[in-house]
Scaffold this active site. Sequence first.
Site, PDB file in Angstrom:
ATOM      1  N   TYR A 146      -6.674 -24.816  34.025  1.00 55.40           N
ATOM      2  CA  TYR A 146      -6.470 -23.799  32.990  1.00 55.40           C
ATOM      3  C   TYR A 146      -5.617 -22.668  33.555  1.00 55.40           C
ATOM      4  O   TYR A 146      -5.850 -22.188  34.663  1.00 55.40           O
ATOM      5  CB  TYR A 146      -7.824 -23.274  32.503  1.00 55.40           C
ATOM      6  CG  TYR A 146      -7.772 -21.966  31.747  1.00 55.40           C
ATOM      7  CD1 TYR A 146      -7.062 -21.866  30.550  1.00 55.40           C
ATOM      8  CD2 TYR A 146      -8.416 -20.834  32.231  1.00 55.40           C
ATOM      9  CE1 TYR A 146      -7.001 -20.658  29.867  1.00 55.40           C
ATOM     10  CE2 TYR A 146      -8.372 -19.629  31.551  1.00 55.40           C
ATOM     11  CZ  TYR A 146      -7.658 -19.545  30.368  1.00 55.40           C
ATOM     12  OH  TYR A 146      -7.594 -18.351  29.687  1.00 55.40           O
ATOM     13  N   CYS A 147      -4.611 -22.246  32.786  1.00 55.39           N
ATOM     14  CA  CYS A 147      -3.734 -21.151  33.188  1.00 55.39           C
ATOM     15  C   CYS A 147      -3.087 -21.484  34.539  1.00 55.39           C
ATOM     16  O   CYS A 147      -2.472 -22.526  34.690  1.00 55.39           O
ATOM     17  CB  CYS A 147      -4.516 -19.840  33.204  1.00 55.39           C
ATOM     18  SG  CYS A 147      -3.495 -18.361  33.442  1.00 55.39           S
ATOM     19  N   SER A 148      -3.258 -20.636  35.556  1.00 60.43           N
ATOM     20  CA  SER A 148      -2.575 -20.848  36.831  1.00 60.43           C
ATOM     21  C   SER A 148      -3.184 -21.954  37.680  1.00 60.43           C
ATOM     22  O   SER A 148      -2.621 -22.304  38.729  1.00 60.43           O
ATOM     23  CB  SER A 148      -2.551 -19.543  37.636  1.00 60.43           C
ATOM     24  OG  SER A 148      -3.847 -19.020  37.799  1.00 60.43           O
ATOM     25  N   ALA A 194       0.050 -22.201  33.194  1.00 60.25           N
ATOM     26  CA  ALA A 194       1.094 -21.305  33.714  1.00 60.25           C
ATOM     27  C   ALA A 194       1.765 -22.051  34.860  1.00 60.25           C
ATOM     28  O   ALA A 194       1.177 -22.200  35.929  1.00 60.25           O
ATOM     29  CB  ALA A 194       0.476 -20.000  34.200  1.00 60.25           C
TER      30      ALA A 194
END
Length: 282
Positions: free
Chosen positions: A104-106, A129
Site C-alpha cells: 500500500y502506498c510506498s 507510490a
Amino acid sequence: MHSLFTLNLDLERAGKVICAQSLPFDTARETLLLLSPVGTQCCYMKNAALFLISHFNLIILESDTWLAYANEAGVNPEEGVADFIRQFNAALPEPVRVDALVGYCSSAPLALLAANQGACRTLLLLNGAYFLKDDGVIKSQYERDVERMMQSIPQGNCAQVYEAVSLLHTQSTYTPSDYRYQQVRPLRELSAFRQYLTFLNNLASLELVRIAQAVKTPTLVWCGSQDRYTDTASSRYIAQLLPHSELVEDPDGQHHDFVDGHERLYLTMTRFLTRHKQRAIQ
C-alpha cells in the site's frame, strides 16, 4: 476470535525482526503479508487488520525494517530487498507460509519486487507510490513535492528542508495513539525525516519497469480516482506492465481508504483472493 499479537523472528543475516501476527493460526485460511508504508508502524494498519483477520491469517511487517537491512547490506537496494524476503520466509514458523502480499502506498514497490522473487502466490497493490522516472507518467502535486524533498539527500540540504516541512507535524492534532498520527511520524525529528527520504530514494532506484514485466504472479492493482496523494496514472502504468493484472479504479476512491476502513476495497481484495485460491485448487 482472532486478534493481533507480536511475532518475533530471527533472520539469518538481518537479525531480530518484530512483526504483528493474527492468532490463532488457521491452516484453512490464506496468509496475507501486509507491508506498512515507509515511515509508518504496524499500528497504522489497524483498521484494515480488523477486517482482514476475520477472513485471513495476517502478518504485518514494517517497510522500514526491510529497507533498513537493504540500506546496510553493502549491496544495491534491489539485491538487499530480495535477500531480506528470502530470509523472512525461511524464518517463518511452520506451517506459516505467505500466500498473498499486500503493498500500500510506498510499500507497493517492495511488494512488487518481493513478488518477482516468488514470495507469494497473489499480489495486491493498493494506491501505489512508485516514484517512476518516466516523464510521460502524470504525477500529483504531492508526488512532485515528495520527489523534490527526496533530492535533499544527495544535495545535502536535508536539514533546511526539514525545518520548512516540520511545521506540518507541530500543527497536527493527532495523538500518538491515533493511527493517523503515523502520516506525519517522519516529521517528528530530523533523523527520522532523513531516514524516510533515504528509504524513498532507495525505492526510487529500483528498476520497477523491468521488475513489473517479470512478475508472473496474478496481481490486483487498485487505485482511487479521488486520490490527492498519488495520481492514478502510475497505477495504470504498472498494471499495463504486469503480465497478469486486474486493474480496478474506484471513481470515489481516496488515498487513505485502505487504512480508513473502506469496505468496498476490502471486499474487492477478498473476492480477488478467493477467486485465485479456487483457481489454484483446480
